[in-house]
Design an enzyme around this catalytic site. Sequence first.
Site: not given
Length: 269
Positions: A2-3, A52, A121, A162, A258
Amino acid sequence: MPEGHTLHRLARLHQRRYAGAPVGVSSPQGRFASEAALLDGQVMLKAEAYGKHLFHDFGPLGSVHVHLGLYGTFTEAKLPETPPVGQVRLRLTGRTHWTDLRGPTRCELLTPDEVDAIKARLGADPLRRDARPDEAWQRISASRTSIAALLMDQSVISGVGNVYRAEVLFRHRINPMVPGRALDHVQWKEMWTDLVALMRKGVRIGRIDTVDDEHLPEVTGRAPRQDRHGGEVYVYRRTGQPCLVCGTPIAHTELAGRNLYWCPVCQAA
């Protein structure tokens, strides 16, 4: 995976349903049992997303940090509850609804300092009002790494996956292999503004739509996209199909493990 828009939708949903009131917390699977026992019946202060990552904040008791990874899913239902089905890591029960979490990469109780360390981060999140896109630009403009790889680096930009990566590069006619430092600041500002708009739309409608009105099926007469991800897109998972703008077959390769999609003509080097 999931984005970012999916996690922000979940945060908004859980904020409405659970924040500000005592919440039942359990772990039918047992892998979060001791943490659930500590939180059960306590007030959830807020739910928020960062990239995310999803956080359920229980104040001094800590925050439940969830990263769905490739296989994690939330299911939502109205009361009354029904018995758990499958490996339910976490169940939340509120005044009107209940929620089950299955298969996450992360489901852990963190201290406020540990939550801050995770956020520190992460790069700028296009869906957060406190985002600092200039910090992302500083990283991008100094890097020899391809812009396609940089957009997927969560320490540079948080929440882009992606689909958004491939689509925003196409929409701005940028070749995926261009080094970050070859972009100019105007290109970056336009891409960032577009990401904010596209991802906000994703939060609003619950899917990724990136195609302009002039290229929609009902305008061009083409068949609607058939894909489990849903949404109308320009290049993502359209390998070999004609570009919606120039007709060239969409190209595909792998980059850093990817899948990467682009139009060789519209995004020529």
